[in-house]
Design a protein around this motif. Sequence first.
Motif, PDB file in Angstrom:
ATOM      1  N   ILE A   1      10.851  -1.187  14.325  1.00  0.00           N
ATOM      2  CA  ILE A   1      10.150  -1.614  13.110  1.00  0.00           C
ATOM      3  C   ILE A   1      10.059  -0.456  12.127  1.00  0.00           C
ATOM      4  O   ILE A   1      10.217  -0.628  10.911  1.00  0.00           O
ATOM      5  N   GLN A   2       9.839   0.733  12.659  1.00  0.00           N
ATOM      6  CA  GLN A   2       9.756   1.912  11.794  1.00  0.00           C
ATOM      7  C   GLN A   2      11.065   2.126  11.040  1.00  0.00           C
ATOM      8  O   GLN A   2      11.057   2.486   9.857  1.00  0.00           O
ATOM      9  N   GLY A   3      12.194   1.885  11.712  1.00  0.00           N
ATOM     10  CA  GLY A   3      13.482   2.007  11.029  1.00  0.00           C
ATOM     11  C   GLY A   3      13.645   0.990   9.920  1.00  0.00           C
ATOM     12  O   GLY A   3      14.157   1.305   8.838  1.00  0.00           O
ATOM     13  N   LEU A   4      13.205  -0.243  10.176  1.00  0.00           N
ATOM     14  CA  LEU A   4      13.253  -1.275   9.137  1.00  0.00           C
ATOM     15  C   LEU A   4      12.436  -0.857   7.923  1.00  0.00           C
ATOM     16  O   LEU A   4      12.885  -0.980   6.770  1.00  0.00           O
ATOM     17  N   LEU A   5      11.243  -0.333   8.155  1.00  0.00           N
ATOM     18  CA  LEU A   5      10.381   0.073   7.052  1.00  0.00           C
ATOM     19  C   LEU A   5      10.940   1.296   6.332  1.00  0.00           C
ATOM     20  O   LEU A   5      10.828   1.408   5.100  1.00  0.00           O
ATOM     21  N   GLU A   6      11.562   2.203   7.092  1.00  0.00           N
ATOM     22  CA  GLU A   6      12.200   3.364   6.451  1.00  0.00           C
ATOM     23  C   GLU A   6      13.340   2.930   5.531  1.00  0.00           C
ATOM     24  O   GLU A   6      13.515   3.471   4.430  1.00  0.00           O
ATOM     25  N   LEU A   7      14.127   1.943   5.973  1.00  0.00           N
ATOM     26  CA  LEU A   7      15.252   1.482   5.163  1.00  0.00           C
ATOM     27  C   LEU A   7      14.790   0.909   3.827  1.00  0.00           C
ATOM     28  O   LEU A   7      15.524   0.970   2.835  1.00  0.00           O
ATOM     29  N   SER A   8      13.590   0.349   3.811  1.00  0.00           N
ATOM     30  CA  SER A   8      13.088  -0.253   2.573  1.00  0.00           C
ATOM     31  C   SER A   8      12.129   0.660   1.827  1.00  0.00           C
ATOM     32  O   SER A   8      11.507   0.239   0.842  1.00  0.00           O
ATOM     33  N   ASP A   9      12.009   1.945   2.271  1.00  0.00           N
ATOM     34  CA  ASP A   9      11.081   2.901   1.649  1.00  0.00           C
ATOM     35  C   ASP A   9       9.657   2.362   1.590  1.00  0.00           C
ATOM     36  O   ASP A   9       8.930   2.591   0.628  1.00  0.00           O
ATOM     37  N   THR A  10       9.266   1.640   2.634  1.00  0.00           N
ATOM     38  CA  THR A  10       7.906   1.107   2.717  1.00  0.00           C
ATOM     39  C   THR A  10       7.048   2.045   3.543  1.00  0.00           C
ATOM     40  O   THR A  10       7.407   2.395   4.671  1.00  0.00           O
ATOM     41  N   ARG A  11       5.912   2.452   3.008  1.00  0.00           N
ATOM     42  CA  ARG A  11       5.005   3.332   3.749  1.00  0.00           C
ATOM     43  C   ARG A  11       4.334   2.557   4.872  1.00  0.00           C
ATOM     44  O   ARG A  11       4.058   1.366   4.733  1.00  0.00           O
ATOM     45  N   TYR A  12       4.050   3.269   5.957  1.00  0.00           N
ATOM     46  CA  TYR A  12       3.450   2.596   7.112  1.00  0.00           C
ATOM     47  C   TYR A  12       2.599   3.580   7.902  1.00  0.00           C
ATOM     48  O   TYR A  12       2.774   4.800   7.816  1.00  0.00           O
ATOM     49  N   VAL A  13       1.687   3.029   8.677  1.00  0.00           N
ATOM     50  CA  VAL A  13       0.805   3.828   9.523  1.00  0.00           C
ATOM     51  C   VAL A  13       1.552   4.228  10.794  1.00  0.00           C
ATOM     52  O   VAL A  13       2.246   3.414  11.400  1.00  0.00           O
ATOM     53  N   GLY A  14       1.388   5.485  11.196  1.00  0.00           N
ATOM     54  CA  GLY A  14       1.884   5.900  12.499  1.00  0.00           C
ATOM     55  C   GLY A  14       3.176   6.681  12.476  1.00  0.00           C
ATOM     56  O   GLY A  14       3.707   7.040  11.417  1.00  0.00           O
ATOM     57  N   ALA A  15       3.689   6.924  13.679  1.00  0.00           N
ATOM     58  CA  ALA A  15       4.843   7.780  13.885  1.00  0.00           C
ATOM     59  C   ALA A  15       6.112   7.183  13.301  1.00  0.00           C
ATOM     60  O   ALA A  15       6.243   5.961  13.151  1.00  0.00           O
ATOM     61  N   GLY A  16       7.076   8.063  12.992  1.00  0.00           N
ATOM     62  CA  GLY A  16       8.364   7.644  12.465  1.00  0.00           C
ATOM     63  C   GLY A  16       9.321   7.202  13.555  1.00  0.00           C
ATOM     64  O   GLY A  16       8.943   6.995  14.708  1.00  0.00           O
ATOM     65  N   VAL A  17      10.582   7.077  13.184  1.00  0.00           N
ATOM     66  CA  VAL A  17      11.588   6.500  14.078  1.00  0.00           C
ATOM     67  C   VAL A  17      11.768   7.333  15.343  1.00  0.00           C
ATOM     68  O   VAL A  17      11.650   6.826  16.469  1.00  0.00           O
TER      69      VAL A  17
END
Length: 388
Positions: free
Chosen positions: A138-154
Amino acid sequence: MSAATAEPAGAAATASPAESNRPRVAILFGGRSSEHAVSCVTAAGVLGAIDQEKYDVIPIGIAKSGQWVIPSGDVSQWSLSASSLPEVGPSAKTVTLAEVGGSHQLIVTAPNAVPEELGAVDVVFPLLHGPWGEDGTIQGLLELSDTRYVGAGVLASAVGMDKHFMKVVFEAAGLAVGPYVAVTDREWMNDAEAVRKRVDRLGFPVFVKPARAGSSMGISKVDSMEGLDAAIEEARKHDLKLVIEAGIVGREIECAVLEGRGTDAPRTSMPGEIAVAPGEHEFYDFNAKYVEDGAAALSCPADIPEDAIARVRELAAAAFDAVGAEGLSRVDFFYTPEGELIINEINTMPGFTPKSMYPQMWAASGLAYPELIDELIYLALHRKTGLR
């Protein structure tokens, strides 16, 4: 199973950002892993505590099929008991995250219907446990869309999810880990006897764990070789890669870690100690964690010497940095009778249920649940997108 009916969550969930200056926070929960129900209960805790006047909150459930839906806004249905596990149900309407006009919009689609825009999202709070959520996907999906999110990265999420590579990273960082063996599907299928010999060298008891299924599901304590094969097959229902750990005589000590603001160092709570009530639970298993009242209790601060408390906090911050974590993590240790601290694991998205240890340790350290949620959202909103 009790399935939630997918339906619009009300005006608060569909308000346009133009109508409010409040940050739009999407609470993402459910998911495809065996910890689906735990994620639902975690979401109920956050939805019940988040300041709805400060944030424009929209819950998004992920069904076990992987479909994203807008669930009912009634958090009472996400309770967890031995006879009823909450579940995000399927819907005729599917939610997607898409870039529209330079911003990241939630779009609702349905067959033979005009797509409906729910507005831009400022930050996603992915309350997902286990594979396909806590593991970097999920973190990768959010990174691809430049969407900020809570918690650790990919990378941190993936390393924190895989108990084998987590230990490899910890050892490289100079942190003490207990004896273990990693077992792949190929090794078990091609030469089970060789695996048994490797495990036998660890000595009994051992703990057989799915490598990437989270910290609750498919785990067994094995006291002799006679029980090993059955425990391995039980763990393989959740993950074909396993980690088998030597039993360690010691007290279970945990520490909650919170990312520092800006370039500040990670913050750590007072350490807590888990005590499992004697009886049916030999260790801190799924039922003791989430289902049975009184099966486990947290003492915070843990009743250990001051120098050990300081050392736990130091090592917890070091583990957080070793995997490159962001936002939050819970780090678990064994404290041996000789005073040695052995790191067990890091959870990059620890449980947030009312019984979960991460928020309890911060509450005991002076940061209440609603303020903890605020701080995590603040960190996510002020984090750079892309490589950092």
